[in-house]
Design an enzyme around this catalytic site. Sequence first.
Site, short mmCIF file in Angstrom:
data_model
loop_
_atom_site.label_atom_id
_atom_site.label_comp_id
_atom_site.label_asym_id
_atom_site.label_seq_id
_atom_site.Cartn_x
_atom_site.Cartn_y
_atom_site.Cartn_z
N LEU A 405 0.83 -1.20 0.00
CA LEU A 405 0.00 0.00 0.00
C LEU A 405 0.86 1.25 0.00
CD1 LEU A 405 -2.82 -0.91 2.55
CD2 LEU A 405 -2.79 -1.24 0.06
N CYS A 406 0.32 2.32 -0.56
CA CYS A 406 1.03 3.59 -0.61
C CYS A 406 0.78 4.36 0.69
CB CYS A 406 0.56 4.40 -1.82
SG CYS A 406 1.54 5.87 -2.14
#
Length: 477
Positions: A405-406
Site C-alpha cells: 500500500l502507498c
Amino acid sequence: MTAAVSPGLPAKMHALVAEFVATPGAVEAAVAEFGSPAHLVFPQVFAENLARLRGQLAARVAEFRICYAHKVNQSRAFVVAAHAAGVGIDVASRAELDSATAAGFTPDRIEVTGPKGEALLRELVGTGVTINVDNLWELERVAALAPPGRPVPVLVRVSGFAGTPVSRFGVPLHRVDAALTLLAGARERIDFRGFAFHLDSGEPAERVRAVESCLVLTERAYAAGLSPSVLNIGGGFRQVFTADATAFDAYVHALRESLLGRGEPMTWGGNTFGFQLENGAVHGTPVFHKYANTVDAERMLAELLDTGLDSHGGRALAQVASENLLQVWLEPGKALVDHAGITVARVEFVKETADGSTVVNVDLSRDTVTPADQEVMVDPILVPAAAPVAGANRGAVGVFVAGRLCLERDLITNHKVWLPRCPVPGDLIVFPNTGAYHMDLSAARASMHALPPKVAVTQRSGTFRVCRDGDYRHEVA
C-alpha cells in the site's frame, strides 16, 4: 546492512507445515496455481490440536463439549474439520451460522455468542441453537420472542470477576439476580443451561476466580429453582509462537539495547513497541509480550482442570464439575488453529532507504497478515526463487518487510528481521502461524487489492495435496 551478530526469532512450526515449506517446489507450486499472496491452511494440524484438548478433558471430566470459535478464521476447511471431529461450533454472526450449517452442523451442536441485535435474535429463537446471551436486554428479548412449549437453550455470560479488568461483555455479577428472576419466571420459554465466561487474559489465576464465581452462581440458580447443567469456561487459551525462548529473550535484549542507542538500530521510525525510555533505561511491557509465552493450550487446560479450588476444599476443578453433574464447555479458537496456517507472499523489489535501512517489498498488505495493530514477533521464512539472481548477497542481512500500500504505516515488520541472505524479486516470503486472526481480523481491500485466496493443504501417503479452501472435503485417514 549485515549485522555482526544476527539476533533471530525462530518460529515454532508443526512438523507437517515445516515439511511442506521445506519440500522443494511445494510452496512455489501452490502460489503458481492459486496466486500470490495466499493463505495456506492445514486442517490435519487443526484436527491434531483438537484431539489433544479433547484428550485432556476426557481424562478428567465426565461430560464436556468443545465448540470451535469460528471467528478466529473464516476458513471452510477448519469448519469441515471441526464437524468431522464431532465437536460443536461457536458462531458470532449470521454469516458464521450459515457457514456452520453449510458444513453440516445441526442446531444442537451450535452455540451463538457475541453481541446480538433484534434481527439476529428473531432468527435464532426456535431453531434449537444454544444462545449465549451477553446482557439482560438479550435475555429479555429471548424470553419475549420464544414460543411457549419450545424453550430456547440459553447460557448466560457473566463478567466483573475480582482482579479481572472490566469488560464490555457479559452480565455484571451484581446484576445476576435480575437474570435469575427473569429465568425463573420464563421456564416454559427458556431452557437455562448454565453460566459462561470468556477472558481475554491468559492468566490462570483470573480464570480460576471466574470458575469459582460461576460455581457460586450455579448454587444460586439451584436455589431459584433452576437446573443449570453447564459450566462454560470460554476460550482465550494461549498459543506458543517461538521455537526458542532463549533466542526470543536475546532478541528482546538486543532490541532494548538498540532503543538506548547501543548496537544496530532495530526498529522503524523510532517505534518503541510500548517500552518507555527514562533516565537511560528501558521500562515497561512491550505490546508483543504474548510472543514470549511457552505454555501451550493443552498444558494450560490440563493445569486449569487440575487446579484445587479453595472454595471447594481444595478439590480439583474437574472433580467439582463432575460431582455436580456439570458439563464443561469451552470455546477454543486460537488453540485449534495454532500452527495450522501460514501466509505466502512474493518479493517484488528490495530498496535502500535514506537512513541506510534495507526494505523488502512484498505483494501483501500488513492488514492481511497482522491482527489489528499487533507486531508479529517471529521471523518470516525466505523461500528462494527457482532461479536466484546471480550475485545475490549470501550473508545474513537485517531487513524490514514492507507491504504494497502507498501508506507509510504499511510495514509488515516494524522490527528488523534477519534473513539468511538479502531477498531478490521473485523470492517467496512465508509468514508462520497466521491462522489465528492474522488472516481475517483486519483484512481490507485497500487500493482495490483483492483479498488473498485461502488454500487447504493436506498430506496423504507422503504426498501433499492443495485445493481451494472452499473445495476442501474431509477424508478419513
